[in-house]
Design a protein around this motif. Structure first.
Motif, short mmCIF file in Angstrom:
data_model
loop_
_atom_site.label_atom_id
_atom_site.label_comp_id
_atom_site.label_asym_id
_atom_site.label_seq_id
_atom_site.Cartn_x
_atom_site.Cartn_y
_atom_site.Cartn_z
N LYS A 293 -19.19 2.72 -13.83
CA LYS A 293 -19.89 2.49 -15.11
C LYS A 293 -20.88 3.62 -15.40
N SER A 294 -21.38 4.25 -14.36
CA SER A 294 -22.31 5.37 -14.54
C SER A 294 -21.58 6.65 -14.91
N GLY A 295 -20.27 6.67 -14.73
CA GLY A 295 -19.47 7.82 -15.16
C GLY A 295 -18.98 8.73 -14.05
N TYR A 296 -19.39 8.48 -12.81
CA TYR A 296 -19.00 9.39 -11.73
C TYR A 296 -17.58 9.12 -11.23
N LEU A 297 -17.21 7.85 -11.10
CA LEU A 297 -15.84 7.50 -10.72
C LEU A 297 -14.99 7.47 -11.98
N LYS A 298 -13.88 8.17 -11.97
CA LYS A 298 -13.01 8.20 -13.14
C LYS A 298 -12.03 7.03 -13.15
N THR A 299 -11.76 6.47 -11.98
CA THR A 299 -10.80 5.37 -11.87
C THR A 299 -11.53 4.04 -11.74
N ASP A 300 -11.17 3.11 -12.58
CA ASP A 300 -11.76 1.76 -12.53
C ASP A 300 -11.40 1.12 -11.18
N PRO A 301 -12.38 0.64 -10.42
CA PRO A 301 -12.08 0.05 -9.11
C PRO A 301 -11.30 -1.25 -9.20
N GLY A 302 -11.20 -1.81 -10.39
CA GLY A 302 -10.43 -3.04 -10.56
C GLY A 302 -11.31 -4.28 -10.62
N THR A 303 -10.65 -5.42 -10.71
CA THR A 303 -11.36 -6.69 -10.85
C THR A 303 -12.22 -6.97 -9.61
N PHE A 304 -13.42 -7.48 -9.86
CA PHE A 304 -14.30 -7.83 -8.75
C PHE A 304 -15.09 -9.08 -9.12
N ASN A 305 -15.68 -9.71 -8.12
CA ASN A 305 -16.57 -10.86 -8.33
C ASN A 305 -18.00 -10.43 -8.11
N ASN A 306 -18.89 -10.84 -9.02
CA ASN A 306 -20.30 -10.50 -8.85
C ASN A 306 -21.00 -11.55 -7.98
N VAL A 307 -22.32 -11.44 -7.86
CA VAL A 307 -23.08 -12.32 -6.97
C VAL A 307 -22.94 -13.79 -7.37
N LYS A 308 -23.04 -14.09 -8.63
CA LYS A 308 -22.92 -15.48 -9.08
C LYS A 308 -21.55 -16.06 -8.75
N GLN A 309 -20.51 -15.24 -8.92
CA GLN A 309 -19.15 -15.73 -8.68
C GLN A 309 -18.85 -15.91 -7.20
N VAL A 310 -19.47 -15.09 -6.36
CA VAL A 310 -19.22 -15.19 -4.92
C VAL A 310 -20.15 -16.20 -4.25
N CYS A 311 -21.43 -16.10 -4.53
CA CYS A 311 -22.44 -16.87 -3.78
C CYS A 311 -22.85 -18.18 -4.43
N PHE A 312 -22.70 -18.28 -5.74
CA PHE A 312 -23.25 -19.47 -6.41
C PHE A 312 -22.21 -20.21 -7.25
N LYS A 313 -20.97 -20.13 -6.80
CA LYS A 313 -19.92 -20.97 -7.36
C LYS A 313 -19.70 -22.12 -6.38
N LEU A 314 -20.14 -23.30 -6.75
CA LEU A 314 -20.15 -24.43 -5.81
C LEU A 314 -18.72 -24.88 -5.48
N VAL A 315 -18.22 -24.40 -4.36
CA VAL A 315 -16.89 -24.80 -3.89
C VAL A 315 -16.96 -26.19 -3.28
N ASP A 316 -17.93 -26.38 -2.38
CA ASP A 316 -18.18 -27.70 -1.78
C ASP A 316 -19.60 -28.12 -2.12
N ASN A 317 -19.78 -29.36 -2.46
CA ASN A 317 -21.10 -29.84 -2.84
C ASN A 317 -22.00 -30.04 -1.63
N SER A 318 -21.41 -30.20 -0.45
CA SER A 318 -22.19 -30.46 0.77
C SER A 318 -22.14 -29.28 1.71
N CYS A 319 -23.18 -29.15 2.48
CA CYS A 319 -23.29 -28.07 3.47
C CYS A 319 -22.15 -28.16 4.48
N SER A 320 -21.64 -26.97 4.90
CA SER A 320 -20.52 -26.92 5.83
C SER A 320 -20.93 -27.14 7.28
N VAL A 321 -22.22 -27.08 7.56
CA VAL A 321 -22.69 -27.25 8.94
C VAL A 321 -22.47 -28.70 9.38
N PHE A 322 -22.02 -28.87 10.61
CA PHE A 322 -21.67 -30.18 11.15
C PHE A 322 -22.85 -31.15 11.02
#
Length: 549
Positions: free
Chosen positions: A491-520
């Motif tokens: 996006k800054s212009g240095y890489l000419k090739t788009d790295p492709g689709t990615f997930n940002n912080v919200k999509q990786v860390c704060f998308k509630l997959v399970d409502n409860s903690c995974s710890v036993f």
């Protein structure tokens, strides 16, 4: 008196002399129908006392001409001079490729629709007509027949197209082409106005549209509300509140800033191939408040004042500094440099003894919580040099005076530092362009969660600041964010090739997959999804238990 036998013999002779006869093993249904029709006509003539023969004309498809073309000796009319003026013509061309042949009453609307559906450009139509109208310099007569034109321009099906093309050229295009020209002109005018930061309203779009329509002699275009709505939707144009006023001087400065940014990126791209992506680096300082807060919240529609509670207003106005280092290959490099705000500007022995010391943090402090020249040297010696070693490296950093002093990098002969031009970091510094905002997403989520659930933890306390930034840095060091970091370079212009689709912080860390903690045996609500192990973790098992990889 007509003799049926004579009629049959004469008809048989005509068939034999003028038609190619072939035999078939059996009569078809069509053969029987034609024979029956001929018999009935002859029988009607024989039984009548008088008769007359009349010729009727009818409209039909232009394809019928192909049947006529098979009769090379036919003479439909004598007005063939328009086509008998070039050696290029053959016999067939002479007879049937003139305008008079197609003076049959075509359905004009059908022709217009048929031609417009082909989507001929105005330039294409001009080429066709110019080729068709080209004159022989010696005779002054037309050089090309319609057949020659058709061979040259395969999409021209019938010679009625020529007359239609003339009409469209004279009218400066079809209705659709004119509308496209109007839309293009209006959008260019809009872009030009907004590039100069000038205000634009619906009435201005209408004026531009009507202005262009007048140039094109289009009296049917009215620039109605439906056109305005469609135009704005097509170009993603909406009415926005003006949030800042600038002068013409500011506009000129903005042009110079953009030009400086473009030139810098172009210069960097020329030498990128000399370095490995792992050692093309960007570093920058980013300030974080002692207590962070979100700028938006769900609330009631229509409320006049939207408030948010924090634990300390004072902490929202004081900050500390983090300085990450990212590579063009998409990774965080080395430990995070963290500068705390300490009133005395140093850490006492008792404080040092009780400090939380994670492996991915290099800690320092200052009175203001900001870096100084000496602290930049400390970063160079304790963060930069250990991870670079003797590798050939390209470092991009901003023009902050304390960071750009020559003596800081003089001893690093394997390092080439390029200084990002003043006021351009928001558009060409990878950390500013994308990464730093993602870093702060996790920090804000932590502060919001502690306040919302009234957790008895002070995130502005020294060790909690260290622990929080260590956890954030560790999460962003996961391979899950490699493409996200590469995107900052793209996006800054240095890489000419788009790295492709990615997930940002919200999509990786704060998308509630399970409502409860995974710890036993933990039934607490999930706070975060770990970017490394993908476990759903509650606040306690993430922050208090210091979940790090």
């Amino acid at each position: 008196m007509i003799n049926p036998q004579n009629v049959m013999e004469i008809l048989t002779n005509l068939f034999s002399n003028h038609l190619t006869l072939t035999s078939s093993p059996s009569n078809t249904r069509r053969d029987e129908e034609v024979a029956k029709m001929l018999f009935e006509n002859v029988e009607s003539i024989l039984n009548s006392t008088s008769y007359s023969i009349e010729n009727h004309h009818t409209l039909d498809h232009d394809a019928d001409i192909e049947l006529i073309d098979k009769e090379p000796n036919s003479k439909l009319n004598n007005d063939s001079d328009e086509f008998n003026d070039s050696d290029e013509f053959n016999d067939n061309d002479n007879l049937f490729n003139n305008d008079n042949l197609h003076d049959i009453d075509y359905n004009n609307e059908y022709d217009k629709e048929n031609i417009s559906q082909q989507q001929f450009s105005l330039e294409y139509m001009k080429q066709v007509v110019d080729f068709y109208d080209e004159k022989d310099k010696n005779t002054g007569k037309r050089k090309h027949s319609f057949h020659a034109t058709q061979r040259r321009f395969k999409r021209v099906k019938y010679d009625i197209y020529i007359s239609r093309f003339r009409q469209y050229i004279e009218a400066k295009g079809t209705k659709k082409q004119k509308l496209n020209q109007i839309n293009s002109f209006v959008y260019e005018s809009f872009e030009n106005a907004r590039q100069q930061l000038l205000s634009v309203h619906d009435i201005d779009l209408k004026r531009w549209g009507l202005q262009k329509a007048a140039e094109l002699n289009d009296n049917t275009f009215v620039a109605g509300d439906s056109w305005i709505t469609s135009f704005k939707k097509q170009h993603n144009i909406v009415s926005r509140k003006i949030t800042k006023l600038v002068t013409k001087r500011d506009i000129n400065n903005n042009y110079m800033i953009n030009k400086s940014a473009e030139d810098f990126v172009a210069d960097v791209q020329k030498i990128l191939s000399d370095y490995h992506p792992d050692y093309i680096l960007n570093t920058d300082q980013s300030g974080l408040q002692l207590e962070m807060f979100s700028n938006r919240t769900l609330s009631y529609q229509g409320e006049k004042l939207t408030l948010a509670a924090v634990r300390s207003i004072n902490n929202t106005t004081h900050s500390y500094t983090v300085q990450p280092l990212i590579s063009m290959s998409g990774s965080l490099v080395g430990p995070l440099f963290l500068c705390l705000k300490e009133e005395s500007g140093r850490l006492g022995e008792y404080v040092k003894k009780n400090l939380f010391k994670p492996p991915n943090i290099v800690l320092t402090c200052s009175k203001s919580g900001k870096l100084t020249s000496s602290l930049v040297e400390y970063w160079r010696d304790h963060v930069f040099k250990p991870v670079i070693g003797k590798k050939k490296c390209l470092l991009l950093s901003d023009c902050w005076k304390a960071q750009g002093a020559d003596e800081i990098y003089n001893t690093l002969t394997n390092i080439k530092r390029l200084e990002i031009p003043k006021k351009t970091t928001s558009i060409i510094q990878p950390l500013d362009v994308y990464f730093n905002r993602q870093y702060k997403v996790i920090a804000r989520k932590l502060y919001d969660y502690v306040r919302l659930y009234n957790i008895d933890i002070n995130l502005a306390q020294r060790n909690n600041i260290i622990m929080m930034n260590s956890l954030i840095y560790n999460q962003l060091s996961s391979k899950s964010f490699n493409r996200m970091i590469q995107y900052a370079w793209y996006k800054s212009g240095y890489l000419k090739t788009d790295p492709g689709t990615f997930n940002n912080v919200k999509q990786v860390c704060f998308k509630l997959v399970d409502n409860s903690c995974s710890v036993f045996n933990c039934n607490k609500t999930t706070f975060i999804n770990c970017s490394w192990c993908e476990k759903s973790l509650c606040f306690v098992h993430f922050f208090v238990d210091f979940h790090i990889h």
